[in-house]
Write a protein that holds these residues in place. Structure first.
Motif: not given
Ligand SMILES: *[C@@H]1O[C@H](CO)[C@@H](O)[C@H](O)[C@H]1NC(C)=O
Ligand SMILES: *[C@@H]1O[C@H](CO)[C@@H](O)[C@H](O)[C@H]1NC(C)=O
Ligand SMILES: *[C@@H]1O[C@H](CO)[C@@H](O)[C@H](O)[C@H]1NC(C)=O
Length: 688
Positions: A251, A253-254
């Motif tokens: 992910n 954003s992580e």
């Molecule tokens: C990825 O991480 C973000 C932030 O933690 C989160 O909001 C999002 O749902 C995640 N996406 C997936 C596909 O897991």
């Protein structure tokens, strides 16, 4: 084709050069055997020449151990002795990766985990519990350590009922400027490279033979490249296989998070993070992230393109609760997730106990090899830890940071043959040496006298011949050295060069002083005879003695008083037409008869131009008088105080007088003392 050949030969040349300085011991391998391990190209040799005890064990052959690394198939175990040590020749001050491997493989059929202590020289390295600590059937212990001498001792110490064992020892020299701990050494916790492959990478891909284990987490995605990645990285040289792969959080954003646990909460740790951009970035792509790793902190880090970089904390860190964490957080301007290629983790290990003084170690090992001593305790450091010190060796251990010194050596009844070896003299702080009841031959060596601290030497019960060397006899006489030899070893009679020399020196001094005294007397007499002003009293005391009636006559019945002192009145008088001053002791004077005598004797002997010289005295019953030269310009005291006016002495003259008078007195005292005590038969001071 030609080019390929050339490349190949250069490669193999590099390989063999890189292996230089490596020490690879397959423990338990029969003596003089060696082989090239096929997967690494490393040459493993038998450990027989590096250890004295132990026996060979073979791991059990089964499906689990079938594909085990060859060096682990045999092992050495130590049923005898408490401490067994490997002694390896290394270069002092070299940074080594030191790896020890213990693979049990139920070699003894007991199916119990061997438990024992691992020591590096005199310091504990690790308590080993092979099956508990390790993964599967074995355990690896690895440190990065700078050698303190040319010998590295790795010891296995029995701690209970189980038998210590070891499979392999590997030493790899590293660059000195890499893996630098502020204090202590580094104990390896992990060398991970982030991949979903399951292959470990080591030599020859890794020039330092670090063993890189694959590592991955479920929330990560692996990326890799086929392009070459420049990997010098200030000497850390990660192998291509390690640096060409990386992990990113799936992910985008992580954050990228990696954590590890320290064994103890207050352990200190170092982390080495490896980064290289291994993706061909498009113009609209940016990878930039924040690194948070307690000490390795960057607000915006951009990995170098196809070039490895190693980041580490310059100072050791502690982690809260013993849990350490590396976090990589994408910065706002970055549109690609953070990446990391590999990580190495170490904890700080201290080896505080100083090894025994190197000269002492060299000397005692030389003695050990000369006499082929095979005492089981004579392994590892001779002095420390104290509970394992060599039997027959006593040491002075002051504190852990001071190298211990050998102060006593007891090799009595040890079946020693041959001569007493010269290397004993290199035990420079030895106080006691016991070589009694052996079959030593030859002479009692002179070099024993060179060990200045020696107090006791036992040599009885040997086949020595000759006599006790003079230098040793001198040490016996002058330093109280106790030397015990068989009755056939004679001491020569005291016509000894040194006492003989002393006698000569003594005689010379005696004669010299006598001559000085005689010369002084001579000068004194000559000056007297050449100065008409001075009266010539007889050299004999009694002729300088006057009767009271004579004193009366000299002073014309005490007519002219010159002055009054604390002890009497000073009169003016004449003696043989020369002027004299006569001090008459009053009955009430505190200056007693003894002091009077002392003054008489002193002043009659000491002559100085600036001292009022005594011409004679009167000692008749209660009538005591001293007769001095009459000084026209008053007495010395008046001169010095300037009382008389006109002729005040300056300070240098005063000092000169004081000094010369003192010199006169000195010769007086020296003469009396020396000639009475120093000369035999005593030469009595000649009475003037
Ligand atoms: C990825 O991480 C973000 C932030 O933690 C989160 O909001 C999002 O749902 C995640 N996406 C997936 C596909 O897991
Ligand atoms: C960069 O531009 C390309 C088109 O040239 C596009 O396909 C891609 O999605 C862009 N990447 C990012 C991270 O915006
Ligand atoms: C004593 O030590 C010195 C230096 O440490 C060495 O050169 C010498 O060979 C040693 N002497 C003996 C007799 O072992």
């Amino acid at each position: 084709m030609l080019l390929a050949c050339a490349t190949f030969s250069i490669m193999s040349l590099v390989k063999s050069q890189n292996q230089q300085g490596f020490i690879s011991l397959d423990c338990g391998l029969p003596s003089n055997e060696s082989y090239i391990e096929p997967s690494t190209d490393l040459t493993f040799i038998s450990d027989v020449n590096f250890i004295r005890g132990g026996k060979t064990g073979n791991i059990q052959n089964n499906s689990r151990t079938k594909f085990i690394f060859k060096p682990y198939k045999v092992l050495r175990y130590f049923p005898d002795g408490i401490r067994n040590c490997y002694s390896l020749s290394v270069k002092q001050g070299t940074k080594y990766l030191i790896r020890t491997l213990f693979f049990y493989g139920n070699y003894d059929g007991l199916n119990t985990s061997p438990r024992f202590d691992l020591f590096l020289g005199p310091n504990i390295w690790r308590s080993i519990d092979v099956l508990k600590a390790g993964v599967g059937d074995g355990v690896v212990e690895e440190i990065i350590h700078v050698t303190r001498s040319n010998i590295l001792d790795i010891c296995l110490v029995k701690t209970g009922t189980s038998t210590p064992m070891i499979s392999a020892i590997e030493l790899r020299p590293l660059r000195y400027d890499t893996y630098t701990a502020r204090t202590g050494s580094l104990k390896s916790m992990a060398h991970f490279y982030f991949t979903n492959s399951d292959e470990a990478i080591r030599y020859p891909e890794d020039v330092y033979d670090r063993v890189w284990e694959p590592y991955s987490q479920p929330e990560w995605t692996q990326i890799n490249t086929t392009r070459n990645v420049s990997s010098f990285s200030y000497g850390y040289n990660p192998p291509q296989g390690v640096i060409k792969t990386a992990s990113i959080p799936t992910n985008v954003s992580e954050p990228f998070i990696f954590t590890w646990n320290l064994e103890s909460f207050d352990d200190e740790t170092y982390a080495y993070l490896y980064f290289a951009e291994i993706q061909q970035l498009k113009v609209n792509e940016t990878r930039e992230f924040k690194i948070l790793a307690n000490g390795v902190d960057y607000t915006s880090y951009v990995p170098m393109k196809f070039e490895a970089e190693t980041l580490s904390n310059p100072a050791p860190i502690r982690c809260e609760g013993g849990v350490c964490r590396v976090q990589l957080l994408k910065t706002p301007k970055s549109n690609l997730p953070p990446l990391m290629n590999a990580i190495e983790i170490f904890s700080v290990i201290q080896f505080p106990q100083s090894e025994t003084n190197t000269d002492d170690i060299n000397a005692i090992k030389n003695i050990q090899s000369t006499y082929q001593l095979s005492r089981i305790s004579w392994q590892g450091d001779p002095c420390v830890p104290k509970q394992f010190s060599w039997i027959g060796v006593s040491c002075n251990v002051i504190d852990i940071s001071t190298p211990p010194r050998i102060i006593a050596l007891d090799l009595s009844s040890s079946g020693l043959t041959g001569v007493i070896p010269p290397s004993i003299q290199n035990l420079t702080l030895l106080r006691e040496l016991d070589l009694s009841n052996n079959n030593l031959t030859g002479q009692v060596p002179e070099f024993l006298a060179k060990i200045k601290s020696l107090l006791v030497i036992h040599l009885r019960g040997n086949n020595l011949r000759g006599s006790v060397p003079q230098v040793l006899q001198d040490r016996e006489k002058n330093d109280g050295l106790k030397l015990f030899v068989d009755p056939n070893i004679k001491r020569r009679r005291p016509h000894q060069p040194r006492s003989w020399l002393l006698a000569i020196v003594a005689s010379i001094s005696c004669v010299a002083v006598t001559i000085i005294v005689l010369v002084l007397i001579f000068i004194f007499r000559r000056r007297k005879s050449s100065t008409s002003k001075v009266i010539h009293p007889s050299l004999e005391m009694k002729s300088r003695r006057f009767k009271y009636s004579e004193v009366k006559e000299m002073t014309n019945n005490f007519q002219v008083v010159l002055g009054k002192g604390g002890f009497g009145v000073v009169y003016h008088g004449f003696l043989n037409n020369e002027q004299v001053a006569i001090k008459v002791l009053s009955q009430s004077s505190t200056q007693g008869y003894k002091e009077f005598k002392t003054e008489v004797e002193l002043l009659l002997r000491v002559h100085h131009v600036n001292l009022v010289s005594l011409v004679g005295y009167c000692d008749e019953g209660n009538d005591l008088a001293l007769i001095y030269d009459f000084m026209e310009n008053g007495n010395l005291k008046e001169h010095l105080s300037g009382k008389r006016g006109g002729s005040v002495l300056n300070w240098s003259s005063r000092l000169k007088i004081a000094f010369e008078s003192a010199l006169g007195l000195f010769f007086y005292v020296l003469g009396i003392e020396y000639l009475h005590i120093g000369c035999k038969p005593p030469i009595w001071f000649i009475e003037m």
